[in-house]
Design an enzyme around this catalytic site. Structure first.
Site, PDB file in Angstrom:
ATOM      1  CB  CYS A 126      -0.928   0.018   1.208  1.00 54.42           C
ATOM      2  SG  CYS A 126      -2.022  -1.391   1.274  1.00 54.42           S
ATOM      3  CG  HIS A 266      -3.185   3.457   2.866  1.00 49.25           C
ATOM      4  ND1 HIS A 266      -3.540   3.175   1.559  1.00 49.25           N
ATOM      5  CD2 HIS A 266      -3.326   2.286   3.541  1.00 49.25           C
ATOM      6  CE1 HIS A 266      -3.866   1.898   1.465  1.00 49.25           C
ATOM      7  NE2 HIS A 266      -3.751   1.335   2.656  1.00 49.25           N
ATOM      8  CG  ASN A 296      -6.675  -0.748   1.570  1.00 47.50           C
ATOM      9  OD1 ASN A 296      -5.981  -0.327   0.650  1.00 47.50           O
ATOM     10  ND2 ASN A 296      -6.153  -1.255   2.670  1.00 47.50           N
TER      11      ASN A 296
HETATM   12  O1  UT7 Z   1      -3.748  -1.341   3.697  1.00 48.94           O
HETATM   13  C1  UT7 Z   1      -2.876  -1.914   4.592  1.00 48.94           C
HETATM   14  C2  UT7 Z   1      -3.184  -1.563   5.947  1.00 48.94           C
HETATM   15  N1  UT7 Z   1      -4.377  -2.210   6.410  1.00 48.94           N
HETATM   16  C3  UT7 Z   1      -4.965  -1.698   7.450  1.00 48.94           C
HETATM   17  O2  UT7 Z   1      -4.551  -0.662   7.913  1.00 48.94           O
HETATM   18  C4  UT7 Z   1      -6.117  -2.432   8.110  1.00 48.94           C
HETATM   19  C5  UT7 Z   1      -5.985  -2.303   9.602  1.00 48.94           C
HETATM   20  N2  UT7 Z   1      -7.006  -2.985  10.382  1.00 48.94           N
HETATM   21  C6  UT7 Z   1      -8.296  -2.602  10.398  1.00 48.94           C
HETATM   22  O3  UT7 Z   1      -8.704  -1.712   9.681  1.00 48.94           O
HETATM   23  C7  UT7 Z   1      -9.223  -3.264  11.401  1.00 48.94           C
HETATM   24  O4  UT7 Z   1      -8.456  -4.009  12.316  1.00 48.94           O
HETATM   25  C8  UT7 Z   1     -10.281  -4.182  10.729  1.00 48.94           C
HETATM   26  C9  UT7 Z   1     -11.310  -3.331  10.003  1.00 48.94           C
HETATM   27  C10 UT7 Z   1      -9.624  -5.138   9.762  1.00 48.94           C
HETATM   28  C11 UT7 Z   1     -11.021  -4.987  11.810  1.00 48.94           C
HETATM   29  O5  UT7 Z   1     -11.589  -4.123  12.784  1.00 48.94           O
HETATM   30  P1  UT7 Z   1     -11.413  -4.435  14.335  1.00 48.94           P
HETATM   31  O6  UT7 Z   1     -12.169  -3.420  15.063  1.00 48.94           O
HETATM   32  O7  UT7 Z   1      -9.922  -4.533  14.588  1.00 48.94           O
HETATM   33  O8  UT7 Z   1     -12.141  -5.820  14.478  1.00 48.94           O
HETATM   34  P2  UT7 Z   1     -11.536  -7.235  14.928  1.00 48.94           P
HETATM   35  O9  UT7 Z   1     -10.651  -7.797  13.891  1.00 48.94           O
HETATM   36  O10 UT7 Z   1     -11.026  -7.149  16.328  1.00 48.94           O
HETATM   37  O11 UT7 Z   1     -12.865  -8.073  14.982  1.00 48.94           O
HETATM   38  C12 UT7 Z   1     -13.886  -7.800  15.930  1.00 48.94           C
HETATM   39  C13 UT7 Z   1     -14.998  -8.796  15.718  1.00 48.94           C
HETATM   40  C14 UT7 Z   1     -14.521 -10.225  15.700  1.00 48.94           C
HETATM   41  O12 UT7 Z   1     -15.509 -11.021  16.331  1.00 48.94           O
HETATM   42  P3  UT7 Z   1     -15.326 -11.514  17.849  1.00 48.94           P
HETATM   43  O13 UT7 Z   1     -14.054 -12.307  17.853  1.00 48.94           O
HETATM   44  O14 UT7 Z   1     -15.227 -10.249  18.654  1.00 48.94           O
HETATM   45  O15 UT7 Z   1     -16.552 -12.303  18.090  1.00 48.94           O
HETATM   46  C15 UT7 Z   1     -14.484 -10.578  14.234  1.00 48.94           C
HETATM   47  O16 UT7 Z   1     -14.645 -11.950  13.993  1.00 48.94           O
HETATM   48  O17 UT7 Z   1     -15.620  -8.566  14.445  1.00 48.94           O
HETATM   49  C16 UT7 Z   1     -15.641  -9.797  13.706  1.00 48.94           C
HETATM   50  N3  UT7 Z   1     -15.540  -9.488  12.289  1.00 48.94           N
HETATM   51  C17 UT7 Z   1     -16.618  -9.212  11.529  1.00 48.94           C
HETATM   52  N4  UT7 Z   1     -17.925  -9.152  11.799  1.00 48.94           N
HETATM   53  C18 UT7 Z   1     -18.754  -8.830  10.806  1.00 48.94           C
HETATM   54  C19 UT7 Z   1     -14.425  -9.401  11.533  1.00 48.94           C
HETATM   55  N5  UT7 Z   1     -14.761  -9.069  10.286  1.00 48.94           N
HETATM   56  C20 UT7 Z   1     -16.106  -8.953  10.250  1.00 48.94           C
HETATM   57  C21 UT7 Z   1     -17.011  -8.615   9.245  1.00 48.94           C
HETATM   58  N6  UT7 Z   1     -18.318  -8.544   9.559  1.00 48.94           N
HETATM   59  N7  UT7 Z   1     -16.634  -8.335   7.989  1.00 48.94           N
END
Ligand code: UT7
Length: 339
Positions: A126, A266, A296
């Protein structure tokens, strides 16, 4: 005996580098959050509150990274008034090349008719567009080349696991381009910074398909050829690295956050941009955001946002603009441009 010194480019004074035109292209097909609800266990509400993304563009069947890159390039050439035959070098930042080789830049060369250009790709995920901008800057500053086309292009739909809700809701396809030249008059790149941390490569990577783990009939079902990401760790690293990169170029240039008319970050997650804005103590309206419409798009993201900011008059002549990115590698980069 006194021999005359050869007048090579090494004796010429360094010169500044300006973006003299921008362009971008996104595919027609829109994939909404509602449509994703039918593919994986997710919801529009989750995607919007956790990321800010509402929809993304998906390349048509058979549409490649170089197809998108060439369309963005043609728009940037039109915007700059430069002809394809004037381009000395084409750099394409991408992690989704049409093929391992030849480079995607070579395919773009043919598609736009830039016959005299040298061509190669830059791999910094990225962060690729700003890495390529910095490479281009060195060639122009040193008088090696006069006119360089820098493109960020990615077809992430081709490397996403469409069964993995952790990643498939985040990404989209597109391309952005910029034409670079020396312009003079105090305009151009004021300061740049690039950084990497290979120790954290595994938090955001595609493990298979390269020489380490070639794809075989046996491992194909394991999705090794798709993006694997530790979202939480990547999020933390992104905020820290982008703030550090921004501070580095501000320090080099002697400017403060308040001097920045527009910040183009980004486009990965709205919450990351909000976290940066709050730590810079700047209002969100100073930041260019279009991830709600495109998601993204990796190396294309900052390039598409730059083009949109340029075309919609977000920056005026004389403004200081900050570009700041983060991606797999890990990699990060920033650049301040006196517009
Ligand atoms: O371009 C390169 C750089 N990339 C980035 O900068 C991305 C950086 N990361 C992020 O933007 C965020 O970490 C995400 C958007 C990917 C995820 O957000 P988060 O607030 O960190 O969520 P998480 O991964 O901690 O997941 C929280 C919950 C989980 O469920 P439990 O374990 O709490 O029951 C996930 O399984 O949300 C669940 N989850 C979803 N639920 C519905 C993960 N993806 C989804 C989804 N829909 N698409």
């Amino acid at each position: 005996m006194n021999r005359p010194q050869p007048r090579t480019r090494h004796h010429l004074p360094k010169r500044t580098v300006s973006i003299i035109g921008t362009g971008s292209y996104v595919p027609e097909k829109i994939l909404t959050n509602a449509e994703l609800e039918k593919l994986v266990d997710t919801s529009d509400e989750w995607i919007v509150t956790r990321t800010g993304i509402r929809e993304r563009r998906i390349a048509a069947e058979g549409e490649t990274t170089s197809d998108m890159a060439a369309k963005a390039a043609i728009a940037a050439l039109e915007n700059s008034g430069v002809g394809a035959e004037e381009i000395d070098l084409i750099l394409v930042a991408t992690v989704t090349p049409d093929m391992f080789f030849p480079s995607t830049a070579c395919f773009v060369q043919t598609k736009i008719g830039a016959k005299k250009a040298a061509c190669f790709d830059v791999s910094a995920a990225c962060s690729g567009f700003l890495y390529a901008l910095e490479v281009a800057q060195q060639f122009i500053t040193s008088h090696t080349y006069n006119t360089i086309l820098v493109i960020g292009a990615d077809k992430l739909s081709s490397i996403v696991d469409w069964k993995d809700r952790n990643t498939c809701v985040l990404f989209g396809d597109g391309a952005g381009a910029a034409v670079l030249r020396h312009r003079g008059g105090g305009h151009g790149v004021v300061a740049t910074h690039m950084g990497s941390n290979g120790d954290l490569a595994e938090i955001l990577h595609i493990p298979g398909g390269g020489c380490k783990s070639p794809l075989t009939a046996e491992n194909l079902g394991q999705s090794l050829n798709t993006i694997q990401m530790n979202g939480k760790e990547t999020y933390k690293q992104a905020v820290t690295a982008m703030l550090g990169a921004a501070n580095s170029v501000l320090e080099q240039s002697g400017l403060g956050f308040d001097d920045l008319a527009c910040i183009i970050p980004h486009q990965a997650n709205l919450r990351i941009i909000e976290a940066i804005a709050s730590r810079m103590n700047l209002p969100m309206d100073r930041f260019m955001v279009n991830l709600d419409r495109f998601g993204n798009t990796s190396a294309a993201a900052v390039a598409i946002a730059l083009d949109e900011a340029h075309r919609t008059g977000r920056m005026q002549v004389g403004d200081y603009v900050l570009l700041v990115v983060f991606g797999g590698g890990l990699t990060w980069a920033s650049s301040i441009i006196h517009w």
